[in-house]
Design a protein around this motif. Sequence first.
Motif, PDB file in Angstrom:
ATOM      1  N   HIS A 298       0.873  -1.169   0.000  1.00  0.00           N
ATOM      2  CA  HIS A 298       0.000   0.000   0.000  1.00  0.00           C
ATOM      3  C   HIS A 298       0.911   1.220   0.000  1.00  0.00           C
ATOM      4  O   HIS A 298       2.008   1.179   0.538  1.00  0.00           O
ATOM      5  CB  HIS A 298      -0.886   0.014   1.244  1.00  0.00           C
ATOM      6  N   SER A 299       0.463   2.281  -0.610  1.00  0.00           N
ATOM      7  CA  SER A 299       1.322   3.457  -0.696  1.00  0.00           C
ATOM      8  C   SER A 299       0.484   4.731  -0.651  1.00  0.00           C
ATOM      9  O   SER A 299      -0.629   4.772  -1.173  1.00  0.00           O
ATOM     10  CB  SER A 299       2.117   3.418  -2.002  1.00  0.00           C
ATOM     11  N   CYS A 300       1.040   5.756  -0.035  1.00  0.00           N
ATOM     12  CA  CYS A 300       0.402   7.074  -0.057  1.00  0.00           C
ATOM     13  C   CYS A 300       0.589   7.732  -1.420  1.00  0.00           C
ATOM     14  O   CYS A 300      -0.104   8.674  -1.760  1.00  0.00           O
ATOM     15  CB  CYS A 300       1.007   7.962   1.028  1.00  0.00           C
ATOM     16  N   ASP A 301       1.554   7.227  -2.189  1.00  0.00           N
ATOM     17  CA  ASP A 301       1.845   7.742  -3.527  1.00  0.00           C
ATOM     18  C   ASP A 301       1.961   6.552  -4.480  1.00  0.00           C
ATOM     19  O   ASP A 301       3.056   6.212  -4.943  1.00  0.00           O
ATOM     20  CB  ASP A 301       3.143   8.556  -3.494  1.00  0.00           C
ATOM     21  N   PRO A 302       0.836   5.898  -4.783  1.00  0.00           N
ATOM     22  CA  PRO A 302       0.893   4.651  -5.564  1.00  0.00           C
ATOM     23  C   PRO A 302       1.387   4.862  -6.991  1.00  0.00           C
ATOM     24  O   PRO A 302       1.195   5.916  -7.581  1.00  0.00           O
ATOM     25  CB  PRO A 302      -0.557   4.163  -5.552  1.00  0.00           C
ATOM     26  N   ASN A 303       2.033   3.819  -7.530  1.00  0.00           N
ATOM     27  CA  ASN A 303       2.477   3.867  -8.916  1.00  0.00           C
ATOM     28  C   ASN A 303       1.738   2.838  -9.777  1.00  0.00           C
ATOM     29  O   ASN A 303       2.025   2.712 -10.958  1.00  0.00           O
ATOM     30  CB  ASN A 303       3.997   3.698  -9.023  1.00  0.00           C
ATOM     31  N   CYS A 304       0.803   2.099  -9.175  1.00  0.00           N
ATOM     32  CA  CYS A 304      -0.015   1.123  -9.898  1.00  0.00           C
ATOM     33  C   CYS A 304      -1.480   1.280  -9.502  1.00  0.00           C
ATOM     34  O   CYS A 304      -1.783   1.827  -8.448  1.00  0.00           O
ATOM     35  CB  CYS A 304       0.421  -0.304  -9.554  1.00  0.00           C
ATOM     36  N   PHE A 305      -2.363   0.782 -10.361  1.00  0.00           N
ATOM     37  CA  PHE A 305      -3.780   0.740 -10.015  1.00  0.00           C
ATOM     38  C   PHE A 305      -4.332  -0.651 -10.293  1.00  0.00           C
ATOM     39  O   PHE A 305      -3.818  -1.391 -11.130  1.00  0.00           O
ATOM     40  CB  PHE A 305      -4.585   1.822 -10.743  1.00  0.00           C
ATOM     41  N   LYS A 306      -5.353  -1.009  -9.536  1.00  0.00           N
ATOM     42  CA  LYS A 306      -5.996  -2.310  -9.612  1.00  0.00           C
ATOM     43  C   LYS A 306      -7.129  -2.263 -10.629  1.00  0.00           C
ATOM     44  O   LYS A 306      -7.889  -1.301 -10.670  1.00  0.00           O
ATOM     45  CB  LYS A 306      -6.542  -2.655  -8.221  1.00  0.00           C
ATOM     46  N   GLN A 307      -7.231  -3.301 -11.453  1.00  0.00           N
ATOM     47  CA  GLN A 307      -8.269  -3.356 -12.487  1.00  0.00           C
ATOM     48  C   GLN A 307      -8.842  -4.768 -12.572  1.00  0.00           C
ATOM     49  O   GLN A 307      -8.092  -5.732 -12.621  1.00  0.00           O
ATOM     50  CB  GLN A 307      -7.668  -2.962 -13.838  1.00  0.00           C
ATOM     51  N   ARG A 308     -10.167  -4.865 -12.605  1.00  0.00           N
ATOM     52  CA  ARG A 308     -10.821  -6.164 -12.817  1.00  0.00           C
ATOM     53  C   ARG A 308     -10.759  -6.484 -14.307  1.00  0.00           C
ATOM     54  O   ARG A 308     -11.092  -5.645 -15.146  1.00  0.00           O
ATOM     55  CB  ARG A 308     -12.272  -6.117 -12.371  1.00  0.00           C
ATOM     56  N   VAL A 309     -10.339  -7.719 -14.620  1.00  0.00           N
ATOM     57  CA  VAL A 309     -10.195  -8.125 -16.015  1.00  0.00           C
ATOM     58  C   VAL A 309     -10.879  -9.478 -16.210  1.00  0.00           C
ATOM     59  O   VAL A 309     -10.591 -10.433 -15.486  1.00  0.00           O
ATOM     60  CB  VAL A 309      -8.709  -8.235 -16.419  1.00  0.00           C
ATOM     61  N   PHE A 310     -11.780  -9.535 -17.188  1.00  0.00           N
ATOM     62  CA  PHE A 310     -12.415 -10.802 -17.541  1.00  0.00           C
ATOM     63  C   PHE A 310     -11.648 -11.386 -18.722  1.00  0.00           C
ATOM     64  O   PHE A 310     -11.534 -10.766 -19.772  1.00  0.00           O
ATOM     65  CB  PHE A 310     -13.880 -10.590 -17.927  1.00  0.00           C
ATOM     66  N   CYS A 311     -11.105 -12.596 -18.532  1.00  0.00           N
ATOM     67  CA  CYS A 311     -10.343 -13.277 -19.588  1.00  0.00           C
ATOM     68  C   CYS A 311     -11.118 -14.449 -20.165  1.00  0.00           C
ATOM     69  O   CYS A 311     -10.854 -14.873 -21.272  1.00  0.00           O
ATOM     70  CB  CYS A 311      -9.012 -13.776 -19.036  1.00  0.00           C
ATOM     71  N   ASP A 312     -12.023 -14.992 -19.392  1.00  0.00           N
ATOM     72  CA  ASP A 312     -12.835 -16.133 -19.820  1.00  0.00           C
ATOM     73  C   ASP A 312     -14.291 -15.711 -19.657  1.00  0.00           C
ATOM     74  O   ASP A 312     -14.784 -15.609 -18.541  1.00  0.00           O
ATOM     75  CB  ASP A 312     -12.528 -17.354 -18.957  1.00  0.00           C
ATOM     76  N   HIS A 313     -14.949 -15.445 -20.749  1.00  0.00           N
ATOM     77  CA  HIS A 313     -16.306 -14.903 -20.673  1.00  0.00           C
ATOM     78  C   HIS A 313     -17.338 -15.925 -20.226  1.00  0.00           C
ATOM     79  O   HIS A 313     -18.496 -15.591 -20.013  1.00  0.00           O
ATOM     80  CB  HIS A 313     -16.698 -14.265 -22.009  1.00  0.00           C
ATOM     81  N   HIS A 314     -16.917 -17.183 -20.054  1.00  0.00           N
ATOM     82  CA  HIS A 314     -17.826 -18.198 -19.514  1.00  0.00           C
ATOM     83  C   HIS A 314     -17.792 -18.193 -17.991  1.00  0.00           C
ATOM     84  O   HIS A 314     -18.656 -18.740 -17.345  1.00  0.00           O
ATOM     85  CB  HIS A 314     -17.464 -19.591 -20.043  1.00  0.00           C
ATOM     86  N   SER A 315     -16.768 -17.580 -17.431  1.00  0.00           N
ATOM     87  CA  SER A 315     -16.623 -17.496 -15.987  1.00  0.00           C
ATOM     88  C   SER A 315     -17.065 -16.111 -15.536  1.00  0.00           C
ATOM     89  O   SER A 315     -16.789 -15.112 -16.186  1.00  0.00           O
ATOM     90  CB  SER A 315     -15.156 -17.710 -15.596  1.00  0.00           C
ATOM     91  N   ARG A 316     -17.740 -16.045 -14.418  1.00  0.00           N
ATOM     92  CA  ARG A 316     -18.154 -14.756 -13.871  1.00  0.00           C
ATOM     93  C   ARG A 316     -17.128 -14.220 -12.886  1.00  0.00           C
ATOM     94  O   ARG A 316     -17.369 -13.246 -12.201  1.00  0.00           O
ATOM     95  CB  ARG A 316     -19.520 -14.884 -13.185  1.00  0.00           C
ATOM     96  N   LEU A 317     -15.972 -14.878 -12.799  1.00  0.00           N
ATOM     97  CA  LEU A 317     -14.938 -14.435 -11.874  1.00  0.00           C
ATOM     98  C   LEU A 317     -13.879 -13.624 -12.609  1.00  0.00           C
ATOM     99  O   LEU A 317     -13.138 -14.156 -13.429  1.00  0.00           O
ATOM    100  CB  LEU A 317     -14.268 -15.629 -11.195  1.00  0.00           C
ATOM    101  N   PRO A 318     -13.803 -12.349 -12.311  1.00  0.00           N
ATOM    102  CA  PRO A 318     -12.757 -11.541 -12.945  1.00  0.00           C
ATOM    103  C   PRO A 318     -11.408 -11.811 -12.293  1.00  0.00           C
ATOM    104  O   PRO A 318     -11.326 -12.278 -11.159  1.00  0.00           O
ATOM    105  CB  PRO A 318     -13.211 -10.111 -12.669  1.00  0.00           C
TER     106      PRO A 318
END
Length: 153
Positions: free
Chosen positions: A121-141
């Motif tokens: 964790h950072s007060c000055d982050p250099n990355c961001f979190k993103q939900r990504v769907f790779c398998d459209h048959h699965s509802r789990l990103p």
Amino acid sequence: PPHTVESVYECTLTSPCGQRCQNRLVQQGPRFRLEVFRCSGGDGRFTKGWGVRSPDPVPKGSFVCEYIGEYISDDEAESRGIRYDKQKMSRLMDVVGDGKDAVRMCIDATKYSNLGRFLNHSCDPNCFKQRVFCDHHSRLPRVAFFALRDIAP
């Protein structure tokens, strides 16, 4: 945050574009060398735990790594979180979404994981979190981290 969208959808194995498609970043894995290291405070003592860095420059917007672990319900995450807090360790990551992609789950990286669990964790982050769907048959990103800005080695 303005740099994220609700969800990203990558092409799947059934897409006609092929394996080299530019819309398969997470599926193809990290492109930069990454290493886990012990973080020191300003006084040189190791007080901040562990972190992840790259000996390579990482351009803004680049896929850095995925957060991998066991998918559990929010209720189970609450229960484990109480136990983990008593042990002064937690490797829980929320997988939250609204709208058509609503998911109320958590990823627990305690039993199995990758180096993503060492992202600090950072007060000055250099990355961001993103939900990504790779398998459209699965509802789990999947949860992926991308460079928020250019990151120097």
